[in-house]
Design an enzyme around this catalytic site. Structure first.
Site, PDB file in Angstrom:
ATOM      1  N   THR A   1      -0.822   5.761   2.789  1.00  0.00           N
ATOM      2  CA  THR A   1      -2.021   4.972   3.063  1.00  0.00           C
ATOM      3  C   THR A   1      -1.723   4.088   4.271  1.00  0.00           C
ATOM      4  O   THR A   1      -0.669   3.449   4.324  1.00  0.00           O
ATOM      5  CB  THR A   1      -2.398   4.092   1.857  1.00  0.00           C
ATOM      6  OG1 THR A   1      -2.686   4.935   0.734  1.00  0.00           O
ATOM      7  CG2 THR A   1      -3.618   3.230   2.156  1.00  0.00           C
TER       8      THR A   1
ATOM      9  N   ILE B   1       0.871  -1.166   0.000  1.00  0.00           N
ATOM     10  CA  ILE B   1       0.000   0.000   0.000  1.00  0.00           C
ATOM     11  C   ILE B   1       0.914   1.223   0.000  1.00  0.00           C
ATOM     12  O   ILE B   1       2.080   1.141   0.405  1.00  0.00           O
ATOM     13  CB  ILE B   1      -0.983   0.025   1.194  1.00  0.00           C
ATOM     14  CG1 ILE B   1      -0.246  -0.114   2.538  1.00  0.00           C
ATOM     15  CG2 ILE B   1      -2.028  -1.060   1.058  1.00  0.00           C
ATOM     16  CD1 ILE B   1      -1.178  -0.051   3.753  1.00  0.00           C
ATOM     17  N   ASP B   2       0.406   2.337  -0.468  1.00  0.00           N
ATOM     18  CA  ASP B   2       1.227   3.529  -0.624  1.00  0.00           C
ATOM     19  C   ASP B   2       1.754   4.037   0.712  1.00  0.00           C
ATOM     20  O   ASP B   2       1.175   3.771   1.774  1.00  0.00           O
ATOM     21  CB  ASP B   2       0.419   4.638  -1.308  1.00  0.00           C
ATOM     22  CG  ASP B   2      -0.052   4.242  -2.696  1.00  0.00           C
ATOM     23  OD1 ASP B   2       0.654   3.462  -3.353  1.00  0.00           O
ATOM     24  OD2 ASP B   2      -1.127   4.710  -3.110  1.00  0.00           O
ATOM     25  N   LYS B   3       2.814   4.816   0.635  1.00  0.00           N
ATOM     26  CA  LYS B   3       3.456   5.383   1.830  1.00  0.00           C
ATOM     27  C   LYS B   3       2.442   6.051   2.767  1.00  0.00           C
ATOM     28  O   LYS B   3       2.428   5.795   3.968  1.00  0.00           O
ATOM     29  CB  LYS B   3       4.523   6.393   1.415  1.00  0.00           C
ATOM     30  CG  LYS B   3       5.151   7.155   2.576  1.00  0.00           C
ATOM     31  CD  LYS B   3       6.059   8.266   2.079  1.00  0.00           C
ATOM     32  CE  LYS B   3       6.557   9.122   3.238  1.00  0.00           C
ATOM     33  NZ  LYS B   3       7.360  10.279   2.790  1.00  0.00           N
TER      34      LYS B   3
ATOM     35  N   ARG C   1      -7.000   5.617  -5.693  1.00  0.00           N
ATOM     36  CA  ARG C   1      -6.771   7.054  -5.836  1.00  0.00           C
ATOM     37  C   ARG C   1      -7.056   7.520  -7.266  1.00  0.00           C
ATOM     38  O   ARG C   1      -7.686   8.557  -7.485  1.00  0.00           O
ATOM     39  CB  ARG C   1      -5.341   7.385  -5.420  1.00  0.00           C
ATOM     40  CG  ARG C   1      -5.049   7.057  -3.968  1.00  0.00           C
ATOM     41  CD  ARG C   1      -3.557   7.024  -3.677  1.00  0.00           C
ATOM     42  NE  ARG C   1      -2.948   8.333  -3.857  1.00  0.00           N
ATOM     43  CZ  ARG C   1      -1.626   8.530  -3.846  1.00  0.00           C
ATOM     44  NH1 ARG C   1      -0.802   7.492  -3.683  1.00  0.00           N
ATOM     45  NH2 ARG C   1      -1.130   9.741  -4.017  1.00  0.00           N
TER      46      ARG C   1
END
EC number: 5.4.99.-
Length: 302
Positions: free
Chosen positions: A140, A136-138, A236
């Site tokens: 998130t 998962i993104d930084k 997103r």
């Protein structure tokens, strides 16, 4: 150094990613998918999806670029471990933490913390992401499953590929909805005008996100998202595409937005079948403090 493989399918069936992971020892299915996304795997001179079914006579070319080795050092960083046994770890990643080392983020990642916590992590051909099954993104927050050995990693990757696991996200987004739920089915690829971003691009990778409206406020909504596919920045990109970007998103969102530490997106629920016992495991964690405080403010201003 760059490695090249040339294979001809003989008496084989099944998905392209599984076929190559079985044939080439250095490649996991996750790595195969990354190479496909980068256009480095060709079937009969064409880029095919990971789900492409191989058939006799297919000529497959694989290019594996040299990877600059990273010295991944264990770091004593606190971890919020939700579950752990001899095979699997489920961790609640905080907002602001990168999952694994990469250019620009050589340390202080989830992998550095995991290496300090345990020596039992599934190896990765690249060396810099042991145990990592999905990301998962930084900015998130939320749940990730970690594999302690290669057999478990393959099983968890297979569940992701066949959509038999469960991943639910919470998001605060701009705007209000007339509908209670919906599905976004739009292909995603690298943005041709900005290589740092992904976008809805004709001919991109198949991507599907389901959403359900939970609560609406003045100018914002709280929604739950269910991933059917797992493309980079999928939620997103998709929500921005339909005019409801995630609040606080610095890449795909509005300049005038809610103050926070990045996008208000949280991986709240994670479910999967245990690779060894076959038992269904499901976990749920609340979003971080800033997410909850922002929700309370929105409720007061309703």
């Amino acid at each position: 150094m760059t490695k090249k493989y040339e294979l001809t399918v003989e008496n084989e069936k099944g998905r392209l990613d599984k076929y190559l992971a079985d044939k080439i020892d250095d490649l996991s299915r996750t790595r195969v998918k990354e190479l496909i996304d980068d256009g480095l795997i060709l079937v009969n001179q064409k880029v095919e999806k990971a789900s492409y079914k191989v058939k006799d006579g297919d000529a497959i070319e694989v290019t594996v670029p040299a990877v600059k080795p990273l010295d991944v050092i264990p770091e004593n960083i606190p971890l919020d471990i939700i579950y752990e046994d001899n095979d699997v770890i489920v961790v609640n990643k905080p907002q602001g933490m990168v999952v694994h080392p990469a250019a620009g983020h050589p340390d202080h990642t989830l992998v550095n913390a995991l290496l300090y916590h345990t020596k039992d992590l599934a190896s990765s051909p690249e060396g810099f992401r042991p145990g990592i099954v999905h990301r998962i993104d930084k900015d998130t927050s939320g749940l990730l499953m970690i594999a302690k050995n290669s057999q478990v990693r393959e099983s968890l990757e297979d569940q992701l590929a066949h959509k038999t696991n469960k991943r639910l996200y919470l998001a605060i987004v701009h705007g209000n909805f007339a509908e209670e739920e919906g599905t976004i089915d739009a292909p995603i690829a690298r943005n041709p005008h900005d290589r740092k971003k992904m976008g809805v691009v004709a001919g991109g990778k198949h991507a599907v996100t389901h959403f359900k409206v939970i609560e609406q406020f003045k100018g914002y909504s709280l929604i739950q998202c269910k991933l059917e596919t797992g493309r980079t920045h999928q939620i997103r990109v998709h929500l921005s595409y339909i005019g409801h970007p995630v609040a606080g998103d610095p890449l795909y969102g509005s300049r005038k937005t809610l103050k926070g530490n990045g996008q208000f997106l949280h991986a709240q629920v994670l479910g999967f079948k245990h690779p060894k016992t076959g038992k269904w495991l499901e976990f749920k964690v609340d979003p971080p403090k800033i997410f909850q405080e922002t929700l309370n403010k929105l409720r007061r201003n309703k």
